[in-house]
Design an enzyme around this catalytic site. Structure first.
Site, PDB file in Angstrom:
ATOM      1  N   HIS A  66      -2.382   7.537  11.149  1.00 47.67           N
ATOM      2  CA  HIS A  66      -1.590   6.301  11.196  1.00 47.67           C
ATOM      3  C   HIS A  66      -0.251   6.592  10.516  1.00 47.67           C
ATOM      4  O   HIS A  66      -0.178   7.433   9.612  1.00 47.67           O
ATOM      5  CB  HIS A  66      -2.357   5.222  10.428  1.00 47.67           C
ATOM      6  CG  HIS A  66      -1.787   3.845  10.493  1.00 47.67           C
ATOM      7  ND1 HIS A  66      -0.767   3.429   9.661  1.00 47.67           N
ATOM      8  CD2 HIS A  66      -2.101   2.778  11.266  1.00 47.67           C
ATOM      9  CE1 HIS A  66      -0.488   2.160   9.931  1.00 47.67           C
ATOM     10  NE2 HIS A  66      -1.284   1.742  10.892  1.00 47.67           N
ATOM     11  N   ASP A  93      -7.729   8.583   3.853  1.00 45.52           N
ATOM     12  CA  ASP A  93      -7.308   7.260   4.307  1.00 45.52           C
ATOM     13  C   ASP A  93      -8.534   6.604   4.938  1.00 45.52           C
ATOM     14  O   ASP A  93      -8.892   6.892   6.080  1.00 45.52           O
ATOM     15  CB  ASP A  93      -6.161   7.413   5.316  1.00 45.52           C
ATOM     16  CG  ASP A  93      -5.833   6.112   6.032  1.00 45.52           C
ATOM     17  OD1 ASP A  93      -6.533   5.099   5.811  1.00 45.52           O
ATOM     18  OD2 ASP A  93      -4.883   6.114   6.828  1.00 45.52           O
ATOM     19  N   GLN A  97     -10.102   2.670   8.100  1.00 43.60           N
ATOM     20  CA  GLN A  97     -10.988   2.345   9.226  1.00 43.60           C
ATOM     21  C   GLN A  97     -12.433   2.756   8.976  1.00 43.60           C
ATOM     22  O   GLN A  97     -13.256   2.707   9.892  1.00 43.60           O
ATOM     23  CB  GLN A  97     -10.482   3.036  10.512  1.00 43.60           C
ATOM     24  CG  GLN A  97      -9.132   2.561  10.965  1.00 43.60           C
ATOM     25  CD  GLN A  97      -9.086   1.069  11.264  1.00 43.60           C
ATOM     26  OE1 GLN A  97     -10.127   0.424  11.445  1.00 43.60           O
ATOM     27  NE2 GLN A  97      -7.894   0.502  11.298  1.00 43.60           N
ATOM     28  N   LYS A 122      -9.279  -5.478   6.433  1.00 45.85           N
ATOM     29  CA  LYS A 122     -10.030  -4.874   7.532  1.00 45.85           C
ATOM     30  C   LYS A 122     -11.535  -4.864   7.218  1.00 45.85           C
ATOM     31  O   LYS A 122     -12.350  -4.574   8.084  1.00 45.85           O
ATOM     32  CB  LYS A 122      -9.547  -3.445   7.777  1.00 45.85           C
ATOM     33  CG  LYS A 122      -8.103  -3.357   8.266  1.00 45.85           C
ATOM     34  CD  LYS A 122      -7.712  -1.922   8.491  1.00 45.85           C
ATOM     35  CE  LYS A 122      -6.215  -1.718   8.581  1.00 45.85           C
ATOM     36  NZ  LYS A 122      -5.651  -2.098   9.880  1.00 45.85           N
ATOM     37  N   CYS A 128       0.679   2.186  15.701  1.00 45.97           N
ATOM     38  CA  CYS A 128       1.255   2.888  14.538  1.00 45.97           C
ATOM     39  C   CYS A 128       0.794   4.336  14.483  1.00 45.97           C
ATOM     40  O   CYS A 128       0.492   4.875  13.406  1.00 45.97           O
ATOM     41  CB  CYS A 128       0.931   2.184  13.229  1.00 45.97           C
ATOM     42  SG  CYS A 128       1.593   0.527  13.137  1.00 45.97           S
TER      43      CYS A 128
END
Ligand code: 7TS
Length: 416
Positions: free
Chosen positions: A132, A209, A212, A235, A373
């Site tokens: 991302h 990261d 997700q 999220k 993104c």
């Protein structure tokens, strides 16, 4: 007689779970809402909405400063939430949990502090081709300022980044490896445990990261031996405006503050100031007082359902949706890695992704269309954009059926 304790089947009652999410009961464009954009932001259960409003209604005051009842209560709630996050990630210490605004700020914090203070010109940062923008651009800003080198591990045709594509880039100058746990476009799950082990063997630190990942699978930062782990509350069925940076104590202690201001200092004079200990050192200014406890409510919610069971439910939906969608003529699924979370990017040979999203919207089906993104990843697959359907714990097979029916309608409208 010993009766084997079987995993209860059918106990993940998605229809019951859906009633926890008030927004799923509202119609959109005269039709029942089919929400397939949880990857961008997830809807909130009533318990999260209540947790945030309860703070404002009954326990609101600024934290860490007031020597009075309400401020003490609000401070307790805020710090209890930090312990909830600690448990959720299995961090060793609660002060290794830093509250930020979102994943983006968590990564920028590491770039601006660890990156600026501890990386030298010529030091190498390894990322992957599926990141991302928020795990690309902060490192580019650092490159402009500090002269670090960014190396990018290539994505293969399935949308996977094999371990050796990453480790093959390691040199004696590799100091940081910053990779997504799960791709927001392709759903690919990267082998982060192996990546971390290999990076440590090469003398590099690792930032994951997890924007997700935390809603799709259990994460244990100690078992992974992650140096940094970032995610966003919104999220994870939680509120907007709050994110998390986990960092190992020794690293956070070695890093300078990110922002200066209230709450992050020990003493201030015009000549010199000194910093508060962790975690306050990284939490300058008034934080998300009402949202942080609501994030804890979101964590309680997913923990009670069980991330393993959520993952099984979503994997079932992924398999069903993939099978149904690939049967649509002219449809290409982008991202076919063997280890995937419930995210499906696709294109149709007859229609632009924006047209797909618009036709679907008329049917009450909310999907995302665009570059998500991740422009370098779009380039890798030779597409300007994709349509993306993503699934959360509240989606059901009827949502998939509505998606597929609407995609077939696009075929009818735009196809030959
Ligand atoms: N990293 C990944 C892997 C993401 O998917 C996102 C957001 C971020 C970082 C940034 O998160 P934020 O909360 O700081 O904005 N991804 C998406 C998406 O896929 N569609 O909208 C936002």
């Amino acid at each position: 007689m010993i009766i084997a304790k079987a995993e209860p089947r059918g106990v993940f009652d998605v229809e019951q779970i859906r009633t926890d999410f008030p927004i799923l009961g509202r119609p959109v464009r005269g039709r029942p809402l089919v929400y397939l954009d949880s990857t961008a932001s997830a809807q909130k259960p009533q318990s999260v909405i209540d947790a945030e409003s309860r703070i404002y209604a009954t326990e609101y005051a600024n934290i860490h400063r007031g020597l009075y009842y309400l401020s003490e209560r609000a401070t307790e709630r805020y710090e209890a939430a930090r312990r909830t996050v600690q448990g959720f990630l299995n961090a060793k210490h609660s002060h290794e949990v830093i509250f930020t605004r979102n994943t983006t700020e968590s990564i920028n914090l590491v770039a601006a502090t660890y990156g600026r203070r501890l990386l030298q010109p010529g030091d190498e940062i390894v990322i992957t081709g599926l990141e991302h923008h928020s795990n690309i651009v902060p490192w580019q800003l650092l490159r402009e300022e500090r002269g670090v080198v960014i190396k990018v591990a290539p994505v293969n045709d399935d949308g996977d980044v094999p371990l050796d594509a990453i480790t093959g880039l390691f040199t004696a100058r590799t100091k940081l490896v910053a990779v997504a746990h799960i791709s927001n476009v392709l759903g690919t799950i990267l082998p982060v445990a192996e990546i971390i082990q290999a990076a440590h063997a090469a003398g590099a630190r690792v930032l994951i990261d997890g924007a997700q990942a935390v809603m799709h699978l259990p994460v244990d930062v100690q078992a992974l031996d992650a140096d940094f782990y970032a995610f966003s509350g919104h999220k994870l069925y939680g509120p907007t405006g709050v994110g998390v940076l986990y960092g190992k104590e020794e690293l956070l202690n070695a890093m300078p503050p990110y922002q200066g201001g209230g709450d992050m200092i020990r003493t201030v004079t015009f000549e010199k100031s000194s910093w508060a200990p962790l975690p306050q050192k990284f939490e300058a200014g008034t934080p998300a007082i009402a949202q942080v406890p609501a994030l804890a409510a979101a964590i309680d919610y997913v923990t009670a359902l069980g991330l393993d069971r959520i993952a099984r439910h979503e994997n079932d939906l992924l398999a069903y949706a993939t099978e149904q969608l690939t049967a649509v003529p002219g449809l290409r699924v982008i991202g076919t890695a063997p280890h995937k979370a419930a995210v499906i990017s696709f294109s149709l040979d007859c229609a632009h992704p924006h047209d797909i999203a618009q036709v679907l919207d008329n049917a009450g089906v909310a999907i995302r269309a665009g570059h998500h993104c991740a422009q370098p990843l779009m380039e890798r697959f030779g597409v300007p954009a994709t349509a993306r359907a993503s699934f959360g714990l509240y989606n059901n097979r009827a949502d998939v059926d509505a998606l597929v029916a609407a995609v077939r309608k696009v075929q009818e409208l735009f196809g030959q």
